[in-house]
Motif scaffolding. Structure first.
Motif, PDB file in Angstrom:
ATOM      1  N   THR A  28      61.785  19.548 109.438  1.00  0.00           N
ATOM      2  CA  THR A  28      62.127  19.223 110.823  1.00  0.00           C
ATOM      3  C   THR A  28      61.213  18.133 111.363  1.00  0.00           C
ATOM      4  O   THR A  28      61.667  17.179 112.002  1.00  0.00           O
ATOM      5  CB  THR A  28      62.022  20.476 111.715  1.00  0.00           C
ATOM      6  N   LEU A  29      59.940  18.251 111.083  1.00  0.00           N
ATOM      7  CA  LEU A  29      58.984  17.255 111.556  1.00  0.00           C
ATOM      8  C   LEU A  29      59.240  15.912 110.885  1.00  0.00           C
ATOM      9  O   LEU A  29      59.206  14.866 111.528  1.00  0.00           O
ATOM     10  CB  LEU A  29      57.553  17.735 111.278  1.00  0.00           C
ATOM     11  N   ALA A  30      59.540  15.941 109.588  1.00  0.00           N
ATOM     12  CA  ALA A  30      59.777  14.698 108.850  1.00  0.00           C
ATOM     13  C   ALA A  30      61.067  14.016 109.280  1.00  0.00           C
ATOM     14  O   ALA A  30      61.131  12.791 109.373  1.00  0.00           O
ATOM     15  CB  ALA A  30      59.806  14.992 107.351  1.00  0.00           C
ATOM     16  N   ASP A  43      56.747  11.782 125.973  1.00  0.00           N
ATOM     17  CA  ASP A  43      56.056  13.050 126.236  1.00  0.00           C
ATOM     18  C   ASP A  43      56.807  14.228 125.611  1.00  0.00           C
ATOM     19  O   ASP A  43      56.194  15.132 125.039  1.00  0.00           O
ATOM     20  CB  ASP A  43      55.903  13.283 127.742  1.00  0.00           C
ATOM     21  N   GLN A  44      58.121  14.213 125.725  1.00  0.00           N
ATOM     22  CA  GLN A  44      58.921  15.281 125.125  1.00  0.00           C
ATOM     23  C   GLN A  44      58.799  15.260 123.598  1.00  0.00           C
ATOM     24  O   GLN A  44      58.716  16.304 122.966  1.00  0.00           O
ATOM     25  CB  GLN A  44      60.389  15.149 125.531  1.00  0.00           C
ATOM     26  N   GLU A  45      58.785  14.087 123.029  1.00  0.00           N
ATOM     27  CA  GLU A  45      58.642  13.967 121.583  1.00  0.00           C
ATOM     28  C   GLU A  45      57.289  14.526 121.142  1.00  0.00           C
ATOM     29  O   GLU A  45      57.193  15.255 120.162  1.00  0.00           O
ATOM     30  CB  GLU A  45      58.775  12.513 121.143  1.00  0.00           C
ATOM     31  N   LYS A  46      56.240  14.206 121.896  1.00  0.00           N
ATOM     32  CA  LYS A  46      54.905  14.710 121.560  1.00  0.00           C
ATOM     33  C   LYS A  46      54.875  16.237 121.670  1.00  0.00           C
ATOM     34  O   LYS A  46      54.315  16.912 120.816  1.00  0.00           O
ATOM     35  CB  LYS A  46      53.854  14.098 122.480  1.00  0.00           C
ATOM     36  N   GLN A  47      55.483  16.774 122.728  1.00  0.00           N
ATOM     37  CA  GLN A  47      55.531  18.228 122.888  1.00  0.00           C
ATOM     38  C   GLN A  47      56.265  18.881 121.722  1.00  0.00           C
ATOM     39  O   GLN A  47      55.846  19.924 121.209  1.00  0.00           O
ATOM     40  CB  GLN A  47      56.211  18.600 124.213  1.00  0.00           C
ATOM     41  N   ILE A  52      55.683  22.125 116.751  1.00  0.00           N
ATOM     42  CA  ILE A  52      55.885  22.331 115.310  1.00  0.00           C
ATOM     43  C   ILE A  52      54.537  22.482 114.609  1.00  0.00           C
ATOM     44  O   ILE A  52      54.363  23.355 113.763  1.00  0.00           O
ATOM     45  CB  ILE A  52      56.704  21.178 114.701  1.00  0.00           C
ATOM     46  N   ARG A  53      53.572  21.678 114.988  1.00  0.00           N
ATOM     47  CA  ARG A  53      52.243  21.779 114.370  1.00  0.00           C
ATOM     48  C   ARG A  53      51.591  23.126 114.680  1.00  0.00           C
ATOM     49  O   ARG A  53      50.984  23.746 113.806  1.00  0.00           O
ATOM     50  CB  ARG A  53      51.373  20.627 114.838  1.00  0.00           C
ATOM     51  N   ARG A  54      51.712  23.591 115.916  1.00  0.00           N
ATOM     52  CA  ARG A  54      51.148  24.905 116.268  1.00  0.00           C
ATOM     53  C   ARG A  54      51.805  26.014 115.443  1.00  0.00           C
ATOM     54  O   ARG A  54      51.139  26.925 114.954  1.00  0.00           O
ATOM     55  CB  ARG A  54      51.323  25.183 117.764  1.00  0.00           C
TER      56      ARG A  54
END
Length: 134
Positions: A28-30, A43-47, A52-54
Motif C-alpha cells: 500500500t505504501l509503495a 498534509d493528507q498524504e503525509k497523514q 501506515i508507518r505507525r
C-alpha cells in the motif's frame, strides 16, 4: 510444562497473519494512492503515510512478541538447580548503573521476576520497596 499443539499452531498462525498484514502495508505504501492521488493534499498524504508507518511499527512489535512466545514454547525445559536460582539476584546486586537507562520492557520483566512492590507513604514521606526471590 510442554506446549499444547493448539497453542503452538495458534502462535504460528498469528505470526503468519502478521507477516501478511505487514506485506499488505508495504504494498500500500509503495503503490501510493492510485486514482485518489489527485484528491489528497500534501498534509493528507503525509497523514496517510504516517499512519501506515505507525501500523508497521505496531505489527513489528506484535510479531516480535509472538515469535518470542513461540520460541519460549519450543525451548527445552530444564529444572532449576539451587545454584541457578540465586544467580539472577547475585547478578543484580553487581549491576552498577542507572535502571532508568534500561529499556522499559526489560525493566518490567526484571520487576516482575522479583515481584517488586513499591509503597509510598505521603504523611511520613517514606518509600518502602519489597522484592521476592525464590
Amino acid at each position: 510444562m510442554a506446549a499444547l499443539p493448539g497453542e503452538r499452531a495458534a502462535l504460528e498462525r498469528a505470526i503468519s497473519a502478521i507477516g501478511q498484514s505487514r506485506a499488505r502495508l508495504i504494498r500500500t505504501l509503495a503503490e501510493g494512492f492510485g486514482d485518489d492521488a489527485h484528491d489528497l493534499d500534501p498534509d493528507q498524504e503525509k497523514q496517510f503515510r504516517d499512519a501506515i508507518r505507525r501500523e508497521q511499527v505496531t505489527l513489528g512489535a506484535e510479531h516480535k512478541q509472538r515469535a518470542e512466545q513461540l520460541a519460549h514454547l519450543q525451548a527445552p525445559k530444564r529444572a532449576a538447580r539451587p545454584a541457578d536460582s540465586a544467580a539472577p539476584l547475585q547478578a543484580l546486586l553487581l549491576v552498577d548503573g542507572d535502571l532508568a537507562l534500561v529499556p522499559e520492557e526489560i525493566q518490567r520483566r526484571l520487576y516482575n521476576a522479583f515481584e517488586l512492590e513499591i509503597r509510598y507513604s505521603r504523611p511520613r514521606e517514606e518509600l518502602t520497596l519489597r522484592v521476592t526471590s525464590t
